[in-house]
Design a protein around this motif. Structure first.
Motif, PDB file in Angstrom:
ATOM      1  N   LEU A 299     -70.413 -31.521  -7.305  1.00  0.00           N
ATOM      2  CA  LEU A 299     -71.363 -31.673  -6.201  1.00  0.00           C
ATOM      3  C   LEU A 299     -72.078 -30.377  -5.836  1.00  0.00           C
TER       4      LEU A 299
ATOM      5  N   GLY B 223     -75.259 -31.028  -7.818  1.00  0.00           N
ATOM      6  CA  GLY B 223     -75.058 -31.292  -9.238  1.00  0.00           C
ATOM      7  C   GLY B 223     -76.061 -30.636 -10.152  1.00  0.00           C
TER       8      GLY B 223
ATOM      9  N   LEU C 142     -65.496 -38.303  -3.274  1.00  0.00           N
ATOM     10  CA  LEU C 142     -66.960 -38.333  -3.355  1.00  0.00           C
ATOM     11  C   LEU C 142     -67.552 -39.166  -2.220  1.00  0.00           C
TER      12      LEU C 142
ATOM     13  N   ARG D 254     -67.680 -36.879   0.703  1.00  0.00           N
ATOM     14  CA  ARG D 254     -68.601 -35.728   0.614  1.00  0.00           C
ATOM     15  C   ARG D 254     -70.073 -36.138   0.478  1.00  0.00           C
ATOM     16  N   ALA D 255     -70.348 -37.331  -0.011  1.00  0.00           N
ATOM     17  CA  ALA D 255     -71.725 -37.726  -0.324  1.00  0.00           C
ATOM     18  C   ALA D 255     -72.696 -37.581   0.850  1.00  0.00           C
TER      19      ALA D 255
ATOM     20  N   LEU E  63     -74.634 -34.273   1.081  1.00  0.00           N
ATOM     21  CA  LEU E  63     -75.488 -33.788   0.002  1.00  0.00           C
ATOM     22  C   LEU E  63     -76.912 -33.550   0.490  1.00  0.00           C
TER      23      LEU E  63
ATOM     24  N   ALA F  43     -73.737 -39.816  -4.734  1.00  0.00           N
ATOM     25  CA  ALA F  43     -72.777 -39.321  -5.724  1.00  0.00           C
ATOM     26  C   ALA F  43     -72.348 -40.523  -6.557  1.00  0.00           C
TER      27      ALA F  43
ATOM     28  N   PRO G  89     -75.611 -35.211  -9.120  1.00  0.00           N
ATOM     29  CA  PRO G  89     -74.211 -35.496  -8.758  1.00  0.00           C
ATOM     30  C   PRO G  89     -73.667 -36.773  -9.399  1.00  0.00           C
TER      31      PRO G  89
END
Length: 446
Positions: free
Chosen positions: A258, A262, A289, A292-293, A296, A335, A355
């Protein structure tokens, strides 16, 4: 070729810059050539190092301004951009501190005869650096710091979407006391780059970018017998050997995939997991993921996001199962984890510059290496496992320019960076980075 700052979050053109005319490009080359014939040949390594030390200081002093420019150009959050600026400053300092040691005469022990023999390193002349958009400051520092320290004079051709960063770095060099012509930014077209490479005053080219761009520049450089360093794409494997501390392994996998949304050439992209660990790894990877997405940032452009979406669609059509954490929305992307893809499928061998994680199941260690090496790329690679002997054995078996064992994002200014196969050739950073564009002149005395 159009040089402009286009905010990737909105698609709005913030500022446009005029493309250089042919006369301007060759005036820059003439100034760089004159600076090499005069200032470079008369200056000492210590004097050039003093300028680099000031370049580092100015990067730190202007870090917020530079980070804001990068955020407008390619979407990198300012908090991440300041980290990139700090790392760039470290690169300039590293060569300021070590250039004299790296460039000192190297004696050779004679096998026969009397007298002495030394290899003396000296500059080649004018170099052209072609920089990409994903790390607008760091990529320039990797090219500029060692080559300036060695006495080469530099032309910078940055990515069309990063004209503001290029302008700001040129001003830093000027304010640091770099003589006119020693570091020149040019908003050149591809055709003008080809003309520069053909000119006998240019001595070498360093490019970081796509495989297509590297192939074109390499062909032009070869035709005119010019030295070239190419740092191109990668489809880096991340091999998971066991379930010992699997949570930490998954955290590392997510962090590596990430980072910079990415858009990192040597980030882990193909996750090759031994059979007995595969299902647990995928479940934990999906969970991390998904968490965390939402954090982004947008990708660098809508075009980059659209290309990534097309690659994912192609993989699904080839039989992959997809897990999405988030949604596709302009330059903002989810992601993605792709599983079940045949390693022999062509899309499985491509570089996914965003990602997206491709996960493969391996029967055993030998099968994992077979999948890892089944690519035309050979930039970075990663191995995670608790058995030190096994990790070392697998690291030796990977075909790549760099292997990171039980660590990600462990790059350092002192560590050589570069790849093999279609990931390019040559090295940047460390003592190897300053050795690429110097004349290693033998002086034999009896």
């Amino acid at each position: 070729m159009h040089y402009a700052i286009v905010d990737p979050a909105t698609g709005t053109t913030v500022q446009e810059y005029p493309t250089a005319t042919g006369a301007e490009v060759f005036a820059a080359l003439a100034a760089a050539d004159e600076a090499h014939r005069g200032w470079s040949r008369s200056s000492t390594v210590a004097e050039r190092s003093a300028i680099l030390r000031e370049v580092a200081r100015l990067h730190r002093e202007r870090r917020d301004e530079l980070a804001q420019i990068m955020e407008r150009e390619m979407g990198k959050p300012a908090a991440q951009g300041t980290g990139e600026i700090d790392f760039s400053a470290l690169i300039f300092e590293y060569y300021a501190d070590n250039a004299e040691k790296f460039l000192t005469d190297e004696p050779i022990d004679l096998l026969a005869g009397t007298g002495t023999a030394v290899v003396r390193r000296s500059s080649l002349g004018v170099l052209l650096g072609i920089a990409p958009w994903n790390f607008p400051s760091y990529q320039v520092a990797r090219f500029a710091a060692p080559n300036f320290a060695a006495g080469n004079t530099l032309l910078l051709k940055h990515a069309p979407q990063c004209p503001g960063t290029a302008e700001a770095i040129e001003k830093i060099f000027a304010d640091a006391g770099a003589p006119q012509g020693s570091f020149v930014n040019i908003y050149a077209t591809n055709e003008q780059v080809a003309d520069l490479i053909a000119d006998p005053r240019l001595q070498g080219v360093s490019l970081t970018g796509s495989e297509r761009a590297g192939s074109a520049v390499g062909e032009q450089a070869g035709r005119h017998l010019k030295k070239v360093v190419l740092e191109l794409g990668g489809s880096d494997p991340f091999i998971v050997l066991d379930a010992v501390d699997l949570d930490a392994t998954v955290e590392a996998a997510a962090a590596g995939r990430l980072s910079n949304v990415g858009q990192v050439c040597n980030a882990p992209k193909r996750f090759i997991v031994l059979d007995q660990v595969h299902d647990a790894f995928v479940a934990k990877f999906q969970s991390v993921l998904k968490e965390r997405a939402p954090q982004l940032a947008p990708m660098a452009s809508r075009a980059a996001a659209d290309h990534l979406a097309q690659q994912v669609r192609q993989a699904v059509e080839s039989g992959a199962e997809q897990f999405l954490a988030g949604e596709w929305n302009g330059a903002r992307v989810p992601a993605v984890i792709l599983t079940g893809l045949d390693p022999e499928d062509q899309v499985a061998k491509e570089e996914f510059f965003g990602p997206v994680a491709l996960v493969f199941r391996a029967k055993d260690e030998a099968h994992a290496l077979e999948i890892a090496n089944n690519t035309d790329y050979g930039l970075g690679s990663y191995v995670y496992g608790a058995d030190a002997d096994q990790v070392a054995r697998v690291a030796d078996g990977i075909e790549a320019g760099m292997v990171y064992a039980n660590c990600v994002q462990a790059d350092g200014v002192e560590l050589p960076f570069g790849g093999i196969k279609r990931s390019g050739f040559g090295r940047e950073l460390g003592k190897y980075g300053i050795d690429e564009f110097v004349n290693k002149k033998l002086i034999r005395t009896r």
